[in-house]
Enzyme design. Sequence first.
Site, mmCIF file in Angstrom:
data_model
loop_
_atom_site.group_PDB
_atom_site.id
_atom_site.type_symbol
_atom_site.label_atom_id
_atom_site.label_comp_id
_atom_site.label_asym_id
_atom_site.label_seq_id
_atom_site.Cartn_x
_atom_site.Cartn_y
_atom_site.Cartn_z
ATOM 1 N N HIS A 69 71.842 -107.532 17.636
ATOM 2 C CA HIS A 69 72.976 -108.057 17.172
ATOM 3 C C HIS A 69 73.653 -107.688 15.835
ATOM 4 O O HIS A 69 74.658 -107.335 15.819
ATOM 5 C CB HIS A 69 72.721 -109.633 17.034
ATOM 6 C CG HIS A 69 73.777 -110.495 16.729
ATOM 7 N ND1 HIS A 69 73.932 -111.843 16.832
ATOM 8 C CD2 HIS A 69 75.111 -110.080 16.140
ATOM 9 C CE1 HIS A 69 75.163 -112.440 16.387
ATOM 10 N NE2 HIS A 69 75.916 -111.452 16.127
ATOM 11 N N GLU A 127 80.197 -105.983 13.210
ATOM 12 C CA GLU A 127 79.022 -105.792 12.397
ATOM 13 C C GLU A 127 79.000 -105.007 11.207
ATOM 14 O O GLU A 127 78.556 -105.346 10.055
ATOM 15 C CB GLU A 127 77.943 -105.494 13.135
ATOM 16 C CG GLU A 127 77.619 -106.514 14.212
ATOM 17 C CD GLU A 127 77.261 -107.932 13.779
ATOM 18 O OE1 GLU A 127 76.407 -107.903 13.187
ATOM 19 O OE2 GLU A 127 77.652 -108.991 14.345
ATOM 20 N N HIS A 131 78.971 -107.279 7.617
ATOM 21 C CA HIS A 131 77.752 -107.255 7.091
ATOM 22 C C HIS A 131 77.227 -105.941 6.381
ATOM 23 O O HIS A 131 76.861 -105.797 5.563
ATOM 24 C CB HIS A 131 76.658 -107.460 8.379
ATOM 25 C CG HIS A 131 76.843 -108.831 8.989
ATOM 26 N ND1 HIS A 131 76.743 -109.929 8.240
ATOM 27 C CD2 HIS A 131 77.111 -109.044 10.079
ATOM 28 C CE1 HIS A 131 76.768 -111.015 9.264
ATOM 29 N NE2 HIS A 131 77.367 -110.487 10.277
HETATM 30 O O1 U2P Z 1 74.870 -117.932 13.470
HETATM 31 C C1 U2P Z 1 76.016 -117.739 13.696
HETATM 32 C C2 U2P Z 1 76.646 -116.651 13.090
HETATM 33 O O2 U2P Z 1 76.550 -116.378 11.875
HETATM 34 C C3 U2P Z 1 76.245 -115.409 11.145
HETATM 35 N N1 U2P Z 1 74.985 -115.151 10.450
HETATM 36 C C4 U2P Z 1 74.015 -116.370 10.683
HETATM 37 C C5 U2P Z 1 72.830 -116.318 10.003
HETATM 38 C C6 U2P Z 1 72.506 -115.261 9.017
HETATM 39 O O3 U2P Z 1 71.473 -115.371 8.332
HETATM 40 N N2 U2P Z 1 73.466 -114.281 8.781
HETATM 41 C C7 U2P Z 1 74.807 -114.347 9.196
HETATM 42 O O4 U2P Z 1 75.306 -113.518 8.882
HETATM 43 C C8 U2P Z 1 76.307 -114.237 12.255
HETATM 44 O O5 U2P Z 1 77.443 -113.825 12.436
HETATM 45 P P1 U2P Z 1 78.028 -112.537 13.122
HETATM 46 O O6 U2P Z 1 77.480 -111.233 12.786
HETATM 47 O O7 U2P Z 1 77.750 -112.907 14.773
HETATM 48 O O8 U2P Z 1 79.539 -112.762 13.088
HETATM 49 C C9 U2P Z 1 76.041 -115.263 13.369
HETATM 50 O O9 U2P Z 1 75.943 -114.951 14.598
#
Ligand code: U2P
Length: 264
Positions: A69, A127, A131
């Site tokens: 993911h 991503e 992130h």
């Molecule tokens: O859990 C739902 C979405 O929140 C983001 N998430 C969750 C936990 C964590 O420790 N860090 C984090 O970023 C994720 O977002 P996404 O990358 O999917 O946009 C996760 O899917």
Amino acid sequence: MVKSFLSVVVLLFFSLFCFSEIDGSEQREFDYFVLALQWPGTFCQRTHHCCKSNGCCRSSNGPTEFTIHGLWPDYNGGTWPACCTQSNFDIKKVSSLLGELQKYWPSLSCSASSTCHGGRGLFWAHEWEKHGTCSFPVIQDEFSYFSTTLDLYFKYNVTKILNEAGFAPSNSEKYPLGGIVSAIENAVGASPLLVCSHGALEELRLCFYKDFKPRDCIIGSSTQFELLTPRSSCPRYISLPQYVPLQLENGKDEFPWLFDIEAM
Ligand code: U2P
């Protein structure tokens, strides 16, 4: 009584809204990494229409192992930075990784993902922009973000760990949550975080210090974390559904150019 209940609800909504994702320029350096892995057997059960860009729709080549993911820089306590720089995803920077990315880091949906600056694009763009850009100074560029994540994924082969511990994908068995957690703890040396949907494992997360040594995902009091990620609580017995191959219909492809990448 009613008043104090209302204050708790307001506080909960406030913290969910304000603290789970911290957007904006003033974001401090993260504390640790989360490697989030998806279980296609659970995700792909939700696929109602197919397209080429959806990993669930690869029929006999479909994903039978955990897929990636993302690699998420997080803060201790359940919050995380997001969208830290203006660096847009550039597929050319990861051209040498595309074979592995398509296989091990596929999108498991047909919809385009949101990107940080109001657009929509590939799952990888989402991503990296959300992130990857917050992984500084440990990870400093897009190529390193994707290659580091793939390296971690290969090093900690969660599918193999679970298979070897007797937790094979099954559409009839249910497995004790504690058994799955222990199998990961024994092999990785730190405790994972599991996310379930309707009693089935949806996501398994491994956590790492900034030097990529494994650490427990939840350290100390988990109260705030559990409030912010309520779905993380799995039942005591969970299922690990098998991936059921899905056929690509004649539906439209959301990213028609994606599969011509070899031509780059
Ligand atoms: O859990 C739902 C979405 O929140 C983001 N998430 C969750 C936990 C964590 O420790 N860090 C984090 O970023 C994720 O977002 P996404 O990358 O999917 O946009 C996760 O899917």
